[in-house]
Design a protein around this motif. Structure first.
Motif, PDB file in Angstrom:
ATOM      1  N   TRP A  29      -1.550  -2.998  -6.391  1.00  0.00           N
ATOM      2  CA  TRP A  29      -1.516  -1.565  -6.073  1.00  0.00           C
ATOM      3  C   TRP A  29      -1.011  -0.747  -7.258  1.00  0.00           C
ATOM      4  N   ARG A  52       1.229   3.622  -3.293  1.00  0.00           N
ATOM      5  CA  ARG A  52       0.219   4.539  -3.806  1.00  0.00           C
ATOM      6  C   ARG A  52       0.787   5.914  -4.160  1.00  0.00           C
ATOM      7  N   LYS A 100      -3.237   1.910  -9.535  1.00  0.00           N
ATOM      8  CA  LYS A 100      -2.731   3.273  -9.733  1.00  0.00           C
ATOM      9  C   LYS A 100      -2.774   3.645 -11.211  1.00  0.00           C
ATOM     10  N   GLU A 109       0.808  -1.214   0.000  1.00  0.00           N
ATOM     11  CA  GLU A 109       0.000   0.000   0.000  1.00  0.00           C
ATOM     12  C   GLU A 109       0.847   1.274   0.000  1.00  0.00           C
TER      13      GLU A 109
END
Length: 299
Positions: A206, A185, A210, A182
Motif C-alpha cells: 500500500w 492510503r 502510494k 488499506e
C-alpha cells in the motif's frame, strides 16, 4: 621497473582518484607516482588513464587492467599472508564499505575492539548506501543489508534486520492509527529511496503504490533523516529497528500494523571468493560473526 610496484601504484591511483592522494597513501612523491604509471603504460603499450588537471579517467584498457591487477595483487597478498607470522597475525589495511546509518550507530565500538585484538590491521571505512562493487572498487569487505540475490561473492550472514512501520504519537492522534494496510492510503509516507519493492507484504504494498502515484510526502536516501522527520510528525516511516529502536523505546515513535511486519532482512558481509583468504579479512569475518547477537542488541 618493478612491475608489481608499478601495478600497485596504478591501482592505488585509481582507488584514490588522484595522483596526490595516491602519493600520500604510498608515501612517495606525486612525480614518482606519475613516473610509475607512465612506465607501466609504456611497458603495456597502451594508455590506461586519461589525465586532466582535476581528475583521472580510466580508458577501456585501464578499466580491464585495473580489475585484473587488483585480483593479482590480492592473490599476492593472500600468498604472503600464509607465510611466517602473517599466517596467524593479521596485518595490512582493511578496506570496508558499510551502510551510512548502520555504521554511524553501530560500527565504531566494533572497529575499536577489532583493532585492539588485531593491532596490525588498519581500517579504511567508507560509508555508502548504494550498491557497492566489492572487487571493482577495491574493497576487502562490503557490509550490505537486504535480501541477497545470487552472486559470485561469498556472503556471511551477520545479523537479522527487522523492519517496523512507525509514526509519532502526535501524528497518530491527529490523523488516526491505521488498523489495516488499506488504512495507509490517506497517510503521509516517508520513503527510503533505496528500499526495493516487495508486493508480497500487504502494508508495504500500500505504501509503495502510494509513492508510485506520486504522492509520497518525503523521499530520502538516509533512514536517520526519515526517522527524525517521523518523530517531528511528518508521517509514517518503514525503517529498521537499528535506526528506529531507540526512539520507539523512548516513546517518541509508536509501532503500527505490527501483525503486518515485513519478513526480516539481514546484514551480510560480502567478500570475494578466493582459495587463500587474506588473514585480515578472515580475522574480521570471524570477529563480526555473532558480535551484534541474534536477536541483535538493538532489538
Amino acid at each position: 621497473m618493478d612491475r608489481i610496484d608499478a601495478m600497485r601504484t596504478f591501482v592505488t591511483v585509481v582507488n584514490e582518484g588522484t595522483f596526490i592522494r595516491a602519493a600520500d597513501r604510498l608515501e612517495m612523491s606525486p612525480q614518482l607516482v606519475s613516473k610509475y604509471v607512465s612506465r607501466l603504460e609504456q611497458h603495456l603499450g597502451v594508455r590506461l588513464l586519461n589525465r586532466t588537471t582535476r581528475r583521472i579517467h580510466l580508458t577501456e584498457a585501464g578499466t580491464n587492467y585495473h580489475q585484473r591487477a587488483q585480483q593479482v595483487l590480492a592473490d599476492i597478498d593472500d600468498m604472503e599472508n600464509q607465510v611466517g607470522d602473517l599466517q596467524t597475525q593479521a596485518q595490512g589495511l582493511l578496506r570496508i564499505s558499510a551502510p551510512v546509518s548502520f555504521a554511524i550507530r553501530h560500527m565504531a565500538p566494533l572497529l575499536s575492539e577489532f583493532q585492539k585484538a588485531h593491532p596490525g590491521v588498519g581500517i579504511d571505512l567508507q560509508l555508502n548506501d548504494r550498491k557497492v562493487e566489492v572487487v571493482e572498487e577495491g574493497f576487502d569487505i562490503v557490509l550490505r543489508i537486504g535480501h541477497l540475490k545470487s552472486s559470485s561473492l561469498i556472503a556471511k550472514r551477520i545479523a537479522p534486520i527487522r523492519l517496523v512501520m512507525c509514526a509519532s504519537p502526535a501524528y497518530l492522534k491527529q490523523y488516526g492509527t491505521p488498523q489495516r494496510p488499506e488504512d495507509l492510503r490517506g497517510h503521509r509516507y516517508l520513503r527510503y529511496s533505496y528500499m526495493e519493492p516487495d508486493a508480497s507484504q500487504p502494508a508495504y504494498h500500500w505504501l509503495q503504490s502510494k509513492s508510485q502515484d506520486g504522492i509520497s510526502d518525503m523521499i530520502s536516501n538516509n533512514g536517520d533523516v526519515l526517522i527524525k522527520a517521523a518523530i517531528a510528525g511528518a508521517g509514517i516511516a518503514l525503517q529498521p529497528t537499528f535506526i528506529s529502536g531507540s526512539a520507539i523505546k523512548e516513546g517518541k515513535l509508536q509501532v503500527i500494523l505490527s501483525e503486518y511486519e515485513p519478513e526480516p532482512m539481514a546484514l551480510y558481509a560480502l567478500y570475494a571468493h578466493r582459495q587463500l583468504l587474506a588473514s585480515k579479512v578472515r580475522s574480521f569475518i570471524d570477529f563480526i560473526d555473532g558480535y551484534f547477537g541474534d536477536p541483535p542488541y538493538w532489538d
